[in-house]
Design an enzyme around this catalytic site. Structure first.
Site, PDB file in Angstrom:
ATOM      1  N   MET A  26       0.839  -1.202   0.000  1.00  0.00           N
ATOM      2  CA  MET A  26       0.000   0.000   0.000  1.00  0.00           C
ATOM      3  C   MET A  26       0.877   1.256   0.000  1.00  0.00           C
ATOM      4  O   MET A  26       0.412   2.348   0.345  1.00  0.00           O
ATOM      5  CB  MET A  26      -0.946  -0.007   1.199  1.00  0.00           C
ATOM      6  CG  MET A  26      -1.909  -1.211   1.149  1.00  0.00           C
ATOM      7  SD  MET A  26      -3.445  -0.987   2.059  1.00  0.00           S
ATOM      8  CE  MET A  26      -2.836  -0.723   3.700  1.00  0.00           C
ATOM      9  N   LEU A  29       6.793   3.137   1.423  1.00  0.00           N
ATOM     10  CA  LEU A  29       7.716   1.999   1.539  1.00  0.00           C
ATOM     11  C   LEU A  29       8.848   2.280   2.518  1.00  0.00           C
ATOM     12  O   LEU A  29       9.422   3.360   2.535  1.00  0.00           O
ATOM     13  CB  LEU A  29       8.291   1.675   0.156  1.00  0.00           C
ATOM     14  CG  LEU A  29       7.239   1.382  -0.925  1.00  0.00           C
ATOM     15  CD1 LEU A  29       7.921   1.066  -2.253  1.00  0.00           C
ATOM     16  CD2 LEU A  29       6.306   0.247  -0.514  1.00  0.00           C
ATOM     17  N   HIS A  33       9.543  -3.302   3.443  1.00  0.00           N
ATOM     18  CA  HIS A  33       9.049  -3.564   2.084  1.00  0.00           C
ATOM     19  C   HIS A  33      10.208  -3.909   1.149  1.00  0.00           C
ATOM     20  O   HIS A  33      10.107  -4.794   0.305  1.00  0.00           O
ATOM     21  CB  HIS A  33       8.342  -2.326   1.508  1.00  0.00           C
ATOM     22  CG  HIS A  33       7.080  -1.956   2.198  1.00  0.00           C
ATOM     23  ND1 HIS A  33       6.961  -0.825   2.962  1.00  0.00           N
ATOM     24  CD2 HIS A  33       5.864  -2.552   2.212  1.00  0.00           C
ATOM     25  CE1 HIS A  33       5.732  -0.728   3.421  1.00  0.00           C
ATOM     26  NE2 HIS A  33       5.039  -1.764   2.988  1.00  0.00           N
ATOM     27  N   GLY A 144       4.768 -10.214   4.128  1.00  0.00           N
ATOM     28  CA  GLY A 144       5.534 -10.172   5.376  1.00  0.00           C
ATOM     29  C   GLY A 144       4.837 -10.947   6.485  1.00  0.00           C
ATOM     30  O   GLY A 144       3.613 -10.983   6.574  1.00  0.00           O
ATOM     31  N   LYS A 145       5.676 -11.553   7.347  1.00  0.00           N
ATOM     32  CA  LYS A 145       5.131 -12.285   8.493  1.00  0.00           C
ATOM     33  C   LYS A 145       4.611 -11.347   9.572  1.00  0.00           C
ATOM     34  O   LYS A 145       4.004 -11.797  10.533  1.00  0.00           O
ATOM     35  CB  LYS A 145       6.238 -13.148   9.109  1.00  0.00           C
ATOM     36  CG  LYS A 145       6.402 -14.512   8.475  1.00  0.00           C
ATOM     37  CD  LYS A 145       7.263 -15.342   9.432  1.00  0.00           C
ATOM     38  CE  LYS A 145       7.680 -16.645   8.841  1.00  0.00           C
ATOM     39  NZ  LYS A 145       8.552 -17.380   9.793  1.00  0.00           N
ATOM     40  N   GLN A 150      -2.806 -12.410   8.048  1.00  0.00           N
ATOM     41  CA  GLN A 150      -3.010 -12.111   6.626  1.00  0.00           C
ATOM     42  C   GLN A 150      -2.256 -13.116   5.762  1.00  0.00           C
ATOM     43  O   GLN A 150      -2.795 -13.660   4.784  1.00  0.00           O
ATOM     44  CB  GLN A 150      -2.541 -10.690   6.326  1.00  0.00           C
ATOM     45  CG  GLN A 150      -2.440 -10.360   4.842  1.00  0.00           C
ATOM     46  CD  GLN A 150      -2.089  -8.912   4.578  1.00  0.00           C
ATOM     47  OE1 GLN A 150      -2.944  -8.046   4.673  1.00  0.00           O
ATOM     48  NE2 GLN A 150      -0.837  -8.629   4.239  1.00  0.00           N
ATOM     49  N   SER A 182       6.665  -0.521  10.195  1.00  0.00           N
ATOM     50  CA  SER A 182       5.286  -0.428   9.709  1.00  0.00           C
ATOM     51  C   SER A 182       5.054   0.999   9.247  1.00  0.00           C
ATOM     52  O   SER A 182       5.582   1.949   9.843  1.00  0.00           O
ATOM     53  CB  SER A 182       4.323  -0.733  10.856  1.00  0.00           C
ATOM     54  OG  SER A 182       3.033  -0.240  10.565  1.00  0.00           O
TER      55      SER A 182
HETATM   56  O1  PAF Z   1      -0.266  -5.871   3.696  1.00  0.00           O
HETATM   57  C1  PAF Z   1      -0.658  -4.945   2.920  1.00  0.00           C
HETATM   58  O2  PAF Z   1       0.035  -3.969   2.692  1.00  0.00           O
HETATM   59  C2  PAF Z   1      -2.031  -5.043   2.293  1.00  0.00           C
HETATM   60  O3  PAF Z   1      -2.919  -5.696   3.146  1.00  0.00           O
HETATM   61  C3  PAF Z   1      -2.019  -5.726   0.916  1.00  0.00           C
HETATM   62  C4  PAF Z   1      -1.561  -7.164   1.004  1.00  0.00           C
HETATM   63  C5  PAF Z   1      -1.095  -4.954  -0.028  1.00  0.00           C
HETATM   64  C6  PAF Z   1      -3.429  -5.722   0.317  1.00  0.00           C
HETATM   65  O4  PAF Z   1      -3.917  -4.428   0.174  1.00  0.00           O
END
Ligand code: PAF
Length: 279
Positions: A26, A29, A33, A144-145, A150, A182
């Site tokens: 999203m 970064l 990331h 990512g863990k 998720q 984060s």
């Molecule tokens: O983890 C994230 O950044 C989001 O949940 C993702 C996987 C890009 C989906 O929008």
């Protein structure tokens, strides 16, 4: 690096690529990331990243509007990592009409932990990830863990739908003081940023106690919640679960040494952070 916003142009650009490694994000970064991009490079070629702040996964009172958007800086970082294509659709590109068909994870996994506190979150994540996979058609995708639940939900979804994409989990990237990186860390005031590593320290405390054979995991969870509250946090949960399915272990399973993970979500001021630690 090619920056592409339309699904059609993306398909043209990636036609014939059979080993694409994909990292959906999203944006905003950080090093975490970028470590996903490097892991992707080890598993495929070309590396494709996406930046899309997905409205579907935000609740009505959550931070969709103020979610940090730093597109130019993100582009520069991805260029340096040798990313081949950045897919950066607008909302109109990805959702040209209301997204009425959704991917709903099962209640037993989708409505616990994050799903309990963020209703609809995993529906929004699974829907956008399915759509992004359909656009990029990756052979592998990296998650990512830090977003442990998720990752598990996406992995199960890919398996159950027989998607041709292998899901790869990447270790959590931490600052030197232990705070998991984060995008939401940017919301913290300097005083909150100084306090924030206490979340990881609490997880380490729980993990040590559980490893040492603490007999009552529920009491240990309550103890951890109280510690956080004592430091000014508002914890949603600290929960020890089986790594296999994120369900609570029975006393017998704990005694038999089932692999466990401790997961937490807690608010510090107005910022909600999540983290986890495999035990
Ligand atoms: O983890 C994230 O950044 C989001 O949940 C993702 C996987 C890009 C989906 O929008």
């Amino acid at each position: 690096m090619k920056i592409i916003s339309s699904i059609e142009d993306l398909r043209d650009q990636l036609r014939g690529q059979l080993r694409t490694a994909f990292v959906p994000t999203m944006g905003n970064l950080h090093e975490g990331h970028l470590s996903l991009m490097r892991l992707a490079r080890r598993h495929g070629d070309p590396v494709v990243a996406s930046i899309f702040v997905n409205r579907l996964q935000f609740g009505p009172n959550e931070d969709f509007d103020k979610y940090p958007r730093t597109f130019q800086a993100d582009v520069e970082k991805l260029e340096k990592e040798g990313v081949y294509v950045l897919f950066a659709p607008t909302e109109k590109d990805l959702y040209p009409e209301p997204q009425e068909y959704r991917v709903q994870p099962p209640d037993g996994l989708g409505n616990i932990l994050e799903g309990e506190f963020r209703p609809g979150f995993f529906n929004g994540v699974c829907t956008v990830v399915t759509k992004l996979f359909s656009c990029v058609q990756p052979r592998v995708a990296v998650f990512g863990k830090k977003d442990y639940q998720q990752l598990m939900i996406i992995r199960n979804m890919a398996r159950q739908f027989a998607l041709p994409t292998e899901i790869i989990g990447a270790e959590t990237f931490r600052a030197e003081d232990g705070l998991a990186l984060s995008s939401r860390n940017g919301y913290l005031s300097p005083a909150e940023r100084a306090e924030a590593p206490f979340l990881y320290q609490t997880l380490q405390y729980v993990a040590e106690q559980a490893r040492a054979g603490h007999p009552d995991l529920a009491a240990l969870e309550r103890d951890a919640m109280a510690r956080l509250a004592g430091h000014g946090w508002q914890p949603d949960y600290v929960s020890i679960r089986k790594r296999m399915d994120l369900q609570a272990p029975s006393a017998a399973e704990h005694a038999a040494g089932d692999p466990l993970v401790v997961l937490t979500a807690a608010k510090l001021g107005n910022t909600r952070l999540i983290d986890n630690l495999e035990i």
